[in-house]
Design a protein around this motif. Sequence first.
Motif, short mmCIF file in Angstrom:
data_model
loop_
_atom_site.label_atom_id
_atom_site.label_comp_id
_atom_site.label_asym_id
_atom_site.label_seq_id
_atom_site.Cartn_x
_atom_site.Cartn_y
_atom_site.Cartn_z
N PRO A 230 5.72 1.24 3.61
CA PRO A 230 4.35 0.75 3.91
C PRO A 230 3.58 0.39 2.65
O PRO A 230 2.80 -0.57 2.66
CB PRO A 230 3.70 1.94 4.63
N LEU A 231 3.81 1.14 1.57
CA LEU A 231 3.12 0.84 0.31
C LEU A 231 3.53 -0.52 -0.22
O LEU A 231 2.69 -1.34 -0.60
CB LEU A 231 3.41 1.93 -0.72
N VAL A 232 4.84 -0.79 -0.23
CA VAL A 232 5.33 -2.08 -0.73
C VAL A 232 4.81 -3.22 0.13
O VAL A 232 4.40 -4.27 -0.39
CB VAL A 232 6.87 -2.08 -0.79
N VAL A 233 4.81 -3.04 1.44
CA VAL A 233 4.27 -4.07 2.33
C VAL A 233 2.80 -4.33 2.02
O VAL A 233 2.34 -5.48 1.97
CB VAL A 233 4.46 -3.67 3.80
N GLY A 234 2.04 -3.26 1.81
CA GLY A 234 0.63 -3.42 1.49
C GLY A 234 0.41 -4.12 0.15
O GLY A 234 -0.46 -4.99 0.02
N LEU A 235 1.20 -3.76 -0.86
CA LEU A 235 1.10 -4.41 -2.17
C LEU A 235 1.44 -5.89 -2.07
O LEU A 235 0.77 -6.74 -2.69
CB LEU A 235 2.04 -3.72 -3.16
N SER B 282 2.93 -4.49 -11.15
CA SER B 282 3.75 -3.43 -11.73
C SER B 282 4.09 -2.36 -10.70
O SER B 282 5.23 -1.87 -10.66
CB SER B 282 3.01 -2.79 -12.92
N THR B 283 3.12 -1.99 -9.88
CA THR B 283 3.37 -0.96 -8.86
C THR B 283 4.38 -1.44 -7.83
O THR B 283 5.26 -0.68 -7.41
CB THR B 283 2.05 -0.57 -8.18
N PHE B 284 4.29 -2.71 -7.43
CA PHE B 284 5.28 -3.26 -6.52
C PHE B 284 6.67 -3.23 -7.14
O PHE B 284 7.64 -2.77 -6.53
CB PHE B 284 4.94 -4.70 -6.13
N PHE B 285 6.77 -3.71 -8.38
CA PHE B 285 8.07 -3.79 -9.03
C PHE B 285 8.67 -2.39 -9.21
O PHE B 285 9.88 -2.18 -9.00
CB PHE B 285 7.94 -4.50 -10.38
N ALA B 286 7.83 -1.42 -9.58
CA ALA B 286 8.31 -0.05 -9.77
C ALA B 286 8.84 0.52 -8.47
O ALA B 286 9.93 1.13 -8.43
CB ALA B 286 7.18 0.82 -10.31
N ASN B 287 8.11 0.33 -7.38
CA ASN B 287 8.57 0.84 -6.08
C ASN B 287 9.82 0.12 -5.61
O ASN B 287 10.71 0.73 -5.00
CB ASN B 287 7.45 0.71 -5.05
N ALA B 288 9.90 -1.18 -5.87
CA ALA B 288 11.09 -1.94 -5.48
C ALA B 288 12.33 -1.41 -6.18
O ALA B 288 13.40 -1.26 -5.57
CB ALA B 288 10.89 -3.42 -5.80
N ILE B 289 12.21 -1.09 -7.48
CA ILE B 289 13.34 -0.54 -8.23
C ILE B 289 13.75 0.82 -7.67
O ILE B 289 14.94 1.10 -7.49
CB ILE B 289 13.00 -0.45 -9.73
N VAL B 290 12.78 1.67 -7.39
CA VAL B 290 13.10 3.00 -6.87
C VAL B 290 13.76 2.90 -5.49
O VAL B 290 14.73 3.60 -5.19
CB VAL B 290 11.84 3.88 -6.82
N ILE B 291 13.25 2.02 -4.63
CA ILE B 291 13.85 1.82 -3.31
C ILE B 291 15.30 1.36 -3.44
O ILE B 291 16.21 1.88 -2.79
CB ILE B 291 13.04 0.80 -2.49
N ALA B 292 15.52 0.38 -4.31
CA ALA B 292 16.87 -0.19 -4.46
C ALA B 292 17.84 0.82 -5.06
O ALA B 292 18.97 0.98 -4.56
CB ALA B 292 16.81 -1.45 -5.32
N THR B 293 17.43 1.52 -6.12
CA THR B 293 18.35 2.44 -6.79
C THR B 293 18.60 3.71 -5.98
O THR B 293 19.66 4.32 -6.09
CB THR B 293 17.83 2.82 -8.17
N SER B 294 17.64 4.11 -5.15
CA SER B 294 17.84 5.31 -4.34
C SER B 294 18.93 5.11 -3.29
O SER B 294 19.54 6.07 -2.84
CB SER B 294 16.53 5.72 -3.65
N ALA B 295 19.17 3.85 -2.92
CA ALA B 295 20.23 3.56 -1.95
C ALA B 295 21.53 3.10 -2.60
O ALA B 295 22.51 2.84 -1.91
CB ALA B 295 19.74 2.47 -0.98
#
Length: 386
Positions: A69-74, A106-119
């Motif tokens: 939801p955070l990434v969608v909002g960003l 920056s916040t979007f990119f940071a969350n995108a990296i964490v989402i991708a690497t966590s999987a």
Amino acid sequence: MERSLAALLVCVFGVTTGEFVLAGILPAVAGDLEVSIPAAGLLVTAYALGMIVGGPLLTAITAGRPRKPLVVGLLAVAVAGNLLSAVAPGYGVLFAARVVTALVTSTFFANAIVIATSAAPAGKQASTVAKLVFGMNLAMILGAPLGTWIGEAFGWRATFGAITACCAVGLLLVARLVPGDQPVTRSRAFGEFTVFRNQDLVLAIAITAVANIGLLMVFTYLAPLLTGPGAFAAAAVAPMLLVYGVGATIGNLIGGRLADRALLPSQLGALAVLVVLLVALWASPHPVVTGLLVFAAGAVGFSVIPGMQTRVLTTAAAAPTLAIAVNASAYQVAAAFAGWLGGRVIAGPGMTSIYLAAALATVLGIGLSAVALRRDRVRVKQSVLR
């Protein structure tokens, strides 16, 4: 995972194109809004400052929020910011729109990296980061030139309209394809800043800020370097930028695989090779040689980016999103400092000396990377002795 990664890549491409494209349409923006070129150039500075300051603060404020939801909002804010840029009635509104868009980048990119690497599978974090950074490479070699062409053909507002559409498509793909069960760490706002007590993390971010100054300095002044001491025609600048971008794309993907195998050793080796390439550019005797060296410098310089991002992730397990956002800010600081330092070099020793100054800056990055590697080896040795 692949569909989720593809959705995030589309978003990275759209958001990053919005950052890069302004350089190509700057004269049109200045003319239409009746401001000077320097005033229009402040739009670029405002975007960088928005990322430097806003990224860490917004990431801290949103710490512990569910990631999807955070990434969608960003992304929704990015869509709105680019749409406002397209319809801005004046310079002030456009300036505000660029700042708002930068605040979430920056916040979007940071969350995108964490989402991708966590999987990602174990041991594949760096190559996964490289796939996301590939979206930035595409923005450089495809998005910015295409956006400039749209601006020339249909007006600069159409450029921002196209970026808005791309970000909107990415938002819809993320909403549909990214899983909603992303793990998060519950924490208080700003509580995650305690992660920066970790000296390894601080060192990793310092490496990003220092080791990239050299290549960013050369890229910032690549056009005058090519048309001046490089003896290239002005018409050759755009193709050479494409050559650089293709090299960066290839280097990024290869660098991700190398970092998966040996992160800091591969980073040290790449930075050492980059120093050699920068000195070779300074001594280059022929435009063809310069062209080959520009390609190689882009490839080697960008090969270290996935490893740098992964190093920050692995040293900031308690607050990876905030750490990545601060790391992105460090990169922007490096870009701003590189532009300033390059200007001082041009005013002093002269244009060609930029290559040597860039090589020296990269040597400092090698030194910091060597310190990080030594700390790791001492830690491993101590754990074996126990």
